[in-house]
Design an enzyme around this catalytic site. Sequence first.
Site, PDB file in Angstrom:
ATOM      1  N   GLY A 150       0.820  -1.200   0.000  1.00 43.72           N
ATOM      2  CA  GLY A 150       0.000   0.000   0.000  1.00 43.72           C
ATOM      3  C   GLY A 150       0.850   1.245   0.000  1.00 43.72           C
ATOM      4  O   GLY A 150       1.905   1.312  -0.631  1.00 43.72           O
ATOM      5  N   SER A 151       0.382   2.228   0.739  1.00 43.11           N
ATOM      6  CA  SER A 151       1.019   3.548   0.675  1.00 43.11           C
ATOM      7  C   SER A 151       2.439   3.558   1.204  1.00 43.11           C
ATOM      8  O   SER A 151       3.197   4.479   0.909  1.00 43.11           O
ATOM      9  CB  SER A 151       0.189   4.551   1.468  1.00 43.11           C
ATOM     10  N   THR A 152       2.818   2.550   2.029  1.00 42.83           N
ATOM     11  CA  THR A 152       4.199   2.556   2.512  1.00 42.83           C
ATOM     12  C   THR A 152       5.176   2.416   1.348  1.00 42.83           C
ATOM     13  O   THR A 152       6.323   2.813   1.444  1.00 42.83           O
ATOM     14  CB  THR A 152       4.443   1.424   3.525  1.00 42.83           C
TER      15      THR A 152
END
Lengths: 489, 453
Positions: A215-217
């Site tokens: 995801g956004s990581t």
Amino acid sequence: MTRCIRHAAAFCVLLLVALLVNIAWLQVLQSPTYGGNPANRRPAIARYQQPRGEILVGGRPVTGSKDTREQLRFERTYTDGPLYAPVTGFASQLYGTTLLEYSEDAVLSGSDPMLAGFGLWRGVAGGRSPGGNVVTTIDPAAQRAAFEGLGGRKGAVAAIEPTSGRILALVSTPSYDPSLLSGNRPAVSAVWARLNEDPERPMLNRAVRQTYPPGSTFKVVTAAAALDAGVVQDLDEPTDSPDPYLLPGTNTWLYNEADGCANASLRHAFEWSCNTVFAKLGVDVGVRGMRAAAEGFGFNDKKVRIPFSVSPSTFDTRVDRAQLALSSIGQYNTRATPLQMAMVAAAVANGGQARSPYLVERTTRQNGGTVSTAGSRPARQVMLPATAARLKELMTDVVTEGTGGNAAIPGATVGGKTGTAQHGLGNAGTPYAWFVSWAQGDDDVEPRVAVAVVVEDASARRGDISGGGTAAPIAKAVMETVLHAPPAG
Amino acid sequence: MTQAGTAVAATAPSAPADRLPRRRGVELFLIVLAVLLPVCGYCAVGLARNGAVPPGAAGYGAGLGVLALVAHIAVRLRAPYADPLLLPIAVLLNGLGLVLIYRLDLETPGDEAAPAQLVWSTLGVGLFILVVLVLRDHRWLQRYAYLGVASALALLTMPILFPAVNGARIWIRVGELSIQPGEFAKVLLAVFFAAYLAANRGALAYSGRRVWRLQLPTGRVLGPVVTVWLLSVCVLVLERDLGTSLLFFGLFVVMLYVATGRIGWIAVGVLLATAGAVAVGSLEPHVHSRFEEWLHPFASIEAGQGPGQVAQSLFSFAAGGVTGTGLGLGHSILVGFAVKSDFILATAGEELGLAGLSAVFLLYALFVERGYRAGLALRDPFGRLLATGLASLMALQVFVIAGGVTGLIPLTGLAMPFLAQGGSSVVTNWTIVALLIRVSHVARRDYDGTVAP
């Protein structure tokens, strides 16, 4: 009659010769063959004849041995079994060994030739050496903080020391007690069956053997690629990205959870996790640049050993532009283990230098003499130092002003990145909450710890799941523990 | 036989020689060694297993020493010319057997066999002393040969009345005691064969019709001995005691050959034995399975049923290698059932290695050789046949059981003389030693220099 008695005697000599030739053949020529027959229990008996060496965490053994006085004499015991199971694995008389028990088996079981001071003598004596010890890099306080932080929830934590690659914590929950698998009684088979049928999969080491969509990581990787490639020159310059973003070559629109993402600067996009900006940046960098960045951090490496194998994290390189856009925000086929994401944070914290993670500091003989040490691992420069400095700034902003406020620690610089990863068919599954971060105490010259936390909490309401809300406090607890401990010599 | 001084014998070797030297001092010295060696083994087991000399070591050494010493004194008193090797070899083998059984007892707490074996050994030595003291002249046995064979047959038939144990009907159980009467029958049968063949060897060798190149004796001469032999073999087959029937068969053929000197008897014997073995092997499932296990010892492993006893025994021998694992450090207990009796050699092979096992075989060989030597030096046909028969009995026993557990021949249940757990066997073998001591005493006392003693 005399002649006949002599004949009878000669016949007995023949019988004796037959016996002697037969036992010589059996005991000299057949000895290795029969010794290696899988039905021969002797190797197993020899293996369990002596206590196994210990696995040490923070100078104390987390393993032990129990003398059962049975044929397979010594059984493994574990102190805080569930806490350290993702590190130790199990050593079972019925089901073999896993993780450190597996990869360091030669030392622990005493069969490693390096354990014997005099190799020649061992050859003469033919015996096994006493089991050696394995000294791990795990910080017991950090390990416990991570374990307690996850509580009963399904998830994993990996923490590493950015400057060395030493793994400080490796936690996977729900866990299990490996001592229940040590022996060979029927109860062991029952436990084995129960653990294998458990839908929660307690024996799965989620920190290293399970990959999740990051995801956004993953935007840390994309940002590093964009900065390194020069696609973004200034953190505060608008990135010329629309909101919503039409995935190239499709009719699909990509939206944001946050506001103010249209044409946002990289700093704003990173702080508020704008999907549109990073999807566009990934496409602008191109497959080759994205691949170079991801693989620099350790993606697509099938040979990672810490020393047991780690499931490879993937960044798909055979993608069209729309898939590349999704890949760049940690979706599509991008998958990462928690350990991999901790490596990403560590590389940023360490000025762009990635060090291979490792779990075994050294192995020793029973008397303490060193057999082998981890030594210094080569560092790979995975991004320009300037890029790393700017990313540190961005990650710090996330904690001080953005979505990662829950990770802030007074008296320390903390950088982080939240993530909420969609998964399942049509994103129907409960999203995974991610948080990757690093911390450096105000008095420290170097960053002390990088952490990745993932929580796959199926019981929480969907709205409550977010990297900042669920995962960040766990990362904070781990980082605080490490920062408060005196630096390791 | 003259009673001249040794000087005459020394200066005139071609003349009829004097009695051989008594050699009782040599016997005593060897007995001391034969007691010390098992005591060392006993201590080695304790050191290997518990890191300490077993508490019973002194008592064990004293017990074995006293037994051997009393036997030695009996020999000194009543058989001073007896062969000096027989008694020390028996003491050494018996002592080694006790060590091996003690060592295996450590693996099976709650099922200890060594104390009982020590009691039986004491009984055996007691019987040995009794025979050495009471039996002034071995020819006295000749007179009671028929009484002996009657009791042998009675002993052999008795177990049929008792329930089978582990597939064989060869035990009598009286309370706690279990006796294997077939063991005692061995000696009685050897005595009978010797007596009968000695009395009728002329008729056997020279009378009767000639068929092709084979001179067959008349039925009247051969009848009784063949009947006895057939009876015993039939009984044993009924009882499924294959080892003993094979033993009796071999004993009969060897003694018939030695008595008549006709090679034809061996041919007939081997033919009959082969026919019998094939018939029993194909009809009797118990025997058939043993034959199969001999041909394919690892078949059960491939079938996923784990190793059978023969395979486990082979693993044991192989694990021993040349020097062995050391007493107390092997895993022959994996053989499981009968590890202390039929398979005791597996423990010797694993823990003493090729070196120790060869030494054990050579001890038996030396014992057998001494028996034959007494037979050669004796002048009365009964004594010669008796000594030959008893020596052959020992040799055949060792070969049949050792060959069985090492996979050389199909396995048949027999006890390794002196080594294996088994009261009847120990007592019987001590009787054999006593009889050989007696005949060797006569042989060496009346030595006339015609054959090397």
